[in-house]
Design an enzyme around this catalytic site. Structure first.
Site, PDB file in Angstrom:
ATOM      1  N   ARG A  49       8.622 -19.651  12.246  1.00  0.00           N
ATOM      2  CA  ARG A  49       8.710 -21.062  11.870  1.00  0.00           C
ATOM      3  C   ARG A  49       9.924 -21.704  12.517  1.00  0.00           C
ATOM      4  O   ARG A  49      10.849 -21.018  12.953  1.00  0.00           O
ATOM      5  CB  ARG A  49       8.846 -21.185  10.354  1.00  0.00           C
TER       6      ARG A  49
ATOM      7  N   ARG B 178      16.827 -26.633   9.322  1.00  0.00           N
ATOM      8  CA  ARG B 178      16.521 -27.488   8.164  1.00  0.00           C
ATOM      9  C   ARG B 178      17.101 -28.872   8.403  1.00  0.00           C
ATOM     10  O   ARG B 178      18.244 -28.981   8.861  1.00  0.00           O
ATOM     11  CB  ARG B 178      17.161 -26.898   6.900  1.00  0.00           C
TER      12      ARG B 178
ATOM     13  N   ARG C 152      17.078   0.673  14.702  1.00  0.00           N
ATOM     14  CA  ARG C 152      18.453   0.253  14.937  1.00  0.00           C
ATOM     15  C   ARG C 152      19.292   0.811  13.797  1.00  0.00           C
ATOM     16  O   ARG C 152      18.824   0.885  12.644  1.00  0.00           O
ATOM     17  CB  ARG C 152      18.580  -1.273  14.929  1.00  0.00           C
TER      18      ARG C 152
ATOM     19  N   GLU D 299      30.464  -5.356  11.251  1.00  0.00           N
ATOM     20  CA  GLU D 299      29.153  -4.711  11.399  1.00  0.00           C
ATOM     21  C   GLU D 299      28.718  -4.701  12.864  1.00  0.00           C
ATOM     22  O   GLU D 299      28.644  -5.755  13.496  1.00  0.00           O
ATOM     23  CB  GLU D 299      28.160  -5.501  10.545  1.00  0.00           C
TER      24      GLU D 299
ATOM     25  N   TYR E 194      10.225  -3.101   7.745  1.00  0.00           N
ATOM     26  CA  TYR E 194      11.355  -3.695   7.033  1.00  0.00           C
ATOM     27  C   TYR E 194      10.823  -4.287   5.731  1.00  0.00           C
ATOM     28  O   TYR E 194       9.915  -5.119   5.735  1.00  0.00           O
ATOM     29  CB  TYR E 194      12.053  -4.810   7.855  1.00  0.00           C
TER      30      TYR E 194
HETATM   31  C1  LIG Z   1      21.392  -3.520   6.350  1.00  0.00           C
HETATM   32  C2  LIG Z   1      20.326  -3.842   5.332  1.00  0.00           C
HETATM   33  C3  LIG Z   1      20.489  -4.937   4.503  1.00  0.00           C
HETATM   34  C4  LIG Z   1      19.524  -5.246   3.566  1.00  0.00           C
HETATM   35  N1  LIG Z   1      19.705  -6.347   2.773  1.00  0.00           N
HETATM   36  C5  LIG Z   1      18.774  -6.667   1.877  1.00  0.00           C
HETATM   37  C6  LIG Z   1      18.923  -7.832   1.073  1.00  0.00           C
HETATM   38  O1  LIG Z   1      19.916  -8.568   1.178  1.00  0.00           O
HETATM   39  N2  LIG Z   1      17.942  -8.124   0.172  1.00  0.00           N
HETATM   40  C7  LIG Z   1      16.828  -7.331   0.042  1.00  0.00           C
HETATM   41  O2  LIG Z   1      15.974  -7.649  -0.797  1.00  0.00           O
HETATM   42  N3  LIG Z   1      16.673  -6.212   0.773  1.00  0.00           N
HETATM   43  C8  LIG Z   1      17.609  -5.866   1.686  1.00  0.00           C
HETATM   44  N4  LIG Z   1      17.441  -4.732   2.450  1.00  0.00           N
HETATM   45  C9  LIG Z   1      16.264  -3.871   2.222  1.00  0.00           C
HETATM   46  C10 LIG Z   1      16.505  -2.747   1.180  1.00  0.00           C
HETATM   47  O3  LIG Z   1      17.545  -1.902   1.610  1.00  0.00           O
HETATM   48  C11 LIG Z   1      15.190  -1.963   1.006  1.00  0.00           C
HETATM   49  O4  LIG Z   1      14.213  -2.820   0.496  1.00  0.00           O
HETATM   50  C12 LIG Z   1      15.280  -0.764   0.062  1.00  0.00           C
HETATM   51  O5  LIG Z   1      16.398   0.025   0.315  1.00  0.00           O
HETATM   52  C13 LIG Z   1      14.034   0.097   0.221  1.00  0.00           C
HETATM   53  O6  LIG Z   1      14.064   1.154  -0.708  1.00  0.00           O
HETATM   54  P1  LIG Z   1      13.359   2.542  -0.380  1.00  0.00           P
HETATM   55  O7  LIG Z   1      13.434   3.353  -1.614  1.00  0.00           O
HETATM   56  O8  LIG Z   1      12.026   2.324   0.229  1.00  0.00           O
HETATM   57  O9  LIG Z   1      14.245   3.183   0.794  1.00  0.00           O
HETATM   58  P2  LIG Z   1      15.738   3.732   0.803  1.00  0.00           P
HETATM   59  O10 LIG Z   1      16.631   2.879   0.014  1.00  0.00           O
HETATM   60  O11 LIG Z   1      16.081   3.978   2.238  1.00  0.00           O
HETATM   61  O12 LIG Z   1      15.611   5.143   0.055  1.00  0.00           O
HETATM   62  C14 LIG Z   1      15.088   6.281   0.682  1.00  0.00           C
HETATM   63  C15 LIG Z   1      15.889   7.479   0.216  1.00  0.00           C
HETATM   64  O13 LIG Z   1      15.249   8.673   0.678  1.00  0.00           O
HETATM   65  C16 LIG Z   1      16.235   9.627   0.948  1.00  0.00           C
HETATM   66  N5  LIG Z   1      15.687  10.632   1.856  1.00  0.00           N
HETATM   67  C17 LIG Z   1      15.217  10.429   3.115  1.00  0.00           C
HETATM   68  N6  LIG Z   1      14.780  11.582   3.646  1.00  0.00           N
HETATM   69  C18 LIG Z   1      14.981  12.539   2.710  1.00  0.00           C
HETATM   70  C19 LIG Z   1      14.729  13.947   2.671  1.00  0.00           C
HETATM   71  N7  LIG Z   1      14.163  14.597   3.705  1.00  0.00           N
HETATM   72  N8  LIG Z   1      15.057  14.641   1.551  1.00  0.00           N
HETATM   73  C20 LIG Z   1      15.615  13.987   0.496  1.00  0.00           C
HETATM   74  N9  LIG Z   1      15.859  12.655   0.472  1.00  0.00           N
HETATM   75  C21 LIG Z   1      15.558  11.957   1.564  1.00  0.00           C
HETATM   76  C22 LIG Z   1      17.363   8.824   1.580  1.00  0.00           C
HETATM   77  O14 LIG Z   1      18.602   9.502   1.458  1.00  0.00           O
HETATM   78  C23 LIG Z   1      17.313   7.532   0.766  1.00  0.00           C
HETATM   79  O15 LIG Z   1      18.243   7.567  -0.296  1.00  0.00           O
HETATM   80  C24 LIG Z   1      18.370  -4.432   3.433  1.00  0.00           C
HETATM   81  C25 LIG Z   1      18.201  -3.341   4.279  1.00  0.00           C
HETATM   82  C26 LIG Z   1      19.149  -3.057   5.244  1.00  0.00           C
HETATM   83  C27 LIG Z   1      18.901  -1.913   6.176  1.00  0.00           C
END
Ligand SMILES: Cc1cc2nc3c(=O)[nH]c(=O)nc-3n(C[C@H](O)[C@H](O)[C@H](O)COP(=O)(O)OP(=O)(O)OC[C@H]3O[C@@H](n4cnc5c(N)ncnc54)[C@H](O)[C@@H]3O)c2cc1C
Length: 381
Positions: free
Chosen positions: A171, A175, A247, A298, A346
């Site tokens: 989009r 704004r 990344r 960062e 993402y």
């Molecule tokens: C830099 C950044 C900024 C962000 N900012 C925002 C924001 O402002 N607002 C928002 O809504 N969302 C944000 N997000 C998105 C948010 O981080 C995700 O939505 C959320 O973390 C997803 O949760 P998850 O459980 O799927 O994954 P994760 O949080 O990655 O959890 C996965 C877990 O699995 C574990 N794991 C992986 N492999 C193994 C293994 N083999 N054995 C045991 N454990 C393992 C890892 O250690 C990790 O703890 C951001 C993401 C990033 C990267």
């Protein structure tokens, strides 16, 4: 049934909780020494500041059920994400809004005037934009593109905006009013004591056992009826046909006293500044007061085998490899791939929680019908 949640992030916690509530036996493991995955927060012992360890996380959603869900486990404080940008020797307001446009061009335009002005700047010779650059030039013209999109995007993605698809900028990214709230969502906030206690509360159920500092071992499969995998999809297969591109981020931490930059997030749009932004963590908890301050510079770069994968790169090559891994996953028995890593997408926190709630519901429905649990509750492709 005996469920093993690999990963104690939001995906593992929310699905695990629901299955435990339904009477199943749930074990949650994580290779890290804390729960909450990438949302993990911890208080800096020196300054008392709540630090977003893997980068800043702001909760925002339009999904009322998700908002009610998180509020059942913690108190949310009001928080609006307002970002500034240091570019070409000045500080501007982001996302690009009427204030930014007027300041940048040295004008005092009202909304309609600004709209017409930006339309004049836009490159209308581009009729069918294919790349991010063409899309941005068509929307905002060269000056705003150079100042606010080009350098930042190059640093964030490590490639030229001419190599990125136009679809990234869906989009018009400006704004024509003075609204500088980064998100449009109805519900926005920050958990009063950080995200980690919230996830601990979700996991606090008699049917759940949590083991931290415990990486997944294939031998664990034998003791379980079903595995819910929120680790990297390619990691499940030991990366044997290659690694999906991500990344990663490097955070250069530094401390200061008082208020170092006056806001939570300061972007740096110029290409010759190597970092993308500086975050000052005390400002993510504006209801607290601390003399000391913790900041992160960062840097974004390609993710190596030993780095933390942050942002999936979903370009043509990665999608081809992803299709191969998805096909293999679909041949697996007794495992469901979930979350941002398990489905190589993402996902914001609210979407992660919504998908986790839906996945748990899909499990319960399948169990009731005595059918197989899905390999993907949300297809990655
Ligand atoms: C830099 C950044 C900024 C962000 N900012 C925002 C924001 O402002 N607002 C928002 O809504 N969302 C944000 N997000 C998105 C948010 O981080 C995700 O939505 C959320 O973390 C997803 O949760 P998850 O459980 O799927 O994954 P994760 O949080 O990655 O959890 C996965 C877990 O699995 C574990 N794991 C992986 N492999 C193994 C293994 N083999 N054995 C045991 N454990 C393992 C890892 O250690 C990790 O703890 C951001 C993401 C990033 C990267």
């Amino acid at each position: 049934m005996k469920f093993l949640m690999v990963g104690a992030g939001l995906s593992g916690a929310v699905i695990g909780r629901r299955m435990a509530e339904a009477g199943h036996d749930v074990t949650v493991i994580d290779s890290r020494d804390h729960v909450a995955g990438n949302c993990h927060t911890e208080r800096d012992p020196e300054t008392g500041v709540m630090v977003h360890v893997y980068g800043p996380h702001i909760f925002h959603t339009d999904d009322e059920a998700v908002w009610n869900y998180v509020n059942a486990f913690t108190t949310f404080m009001p928080y609006k994400n307002r970002v500034k940008s240091t570019t070409q020797g000045q500080v501007f307001s982001l996302p690009v809004n009427l204030h930014t446009i007027n300041q940048f061009f040295g004008k005092t335009m009202r909304p309609d005037e600004a709209r017409a002005f930006i339309e004049e700047q836009a490159d209308t010779s581009i009729t069918d934009p294919q790349t991010f650059e063409e899309q941005a030039l068509r929307f905002v013209g060269p000056d705003l593109y150079e100042a606010f999109f080009k350098g930042y995007t190059e640093k964030q993605w490590g490639c030229s905006p001419t190599e990125l698809p136009a679809s990234i900028l869906k989009r018009l990214p400006v704004r024509f009013n003075y609204d500088d709230n980064y998100f449009f969502h109805r519900f926005q906030g920050m958990p009063e004591h950080g995200y980690t206690p919230m996830v601990e509360a979700i996991l606090d159920h008699p049917g759940i056992t949590v083991s931290l500092s415990t990486p997944f071992d294939p031998g664990m499969k034998a003791e379980q009826d079903h595995i819910v995998w929120s680790g990297p999809l390619d990691g499940y297969f030991d990366y044997d046909i290659g690694r999906l591109g991500y990344r990663t981020l490097d955070f250069e931490r530094f401390t200061a006293s008082g208020d170092w930059q006056g806001c939570a997030v300061m972007n740096y749009g110029d290409r010759d500044v190597p970092f993308t932004r500086i975050t000052e963590h005390k400002h993510f908890s504006p209801w607290e007061s601390h003399e000391g301050s913790v900041l992160y510079r960062e840097f974004s770069r390609a993710c190596g085998p030993d780095d933390i994968p942050y942002y999936p790169i979903r370009m043509v090559d990665e999608k081809a490899l992803l299709a191969d891994y998805v096909a293999r996953a679909e041949g697996e028995d007794g495992v469901t791939f979930v979350g941002r890593l398990g489905t190589y997408r993402y996902l914001d926190m609210d979407v992660t929680i919504r998908e986790a709630m839906d996945t748990a519901q899909a499990f319960l429905t399948a169990l009731e019908r005595q059918s197989a649990l899905p390999v993907f509750a949300k297809p990655p492709l």
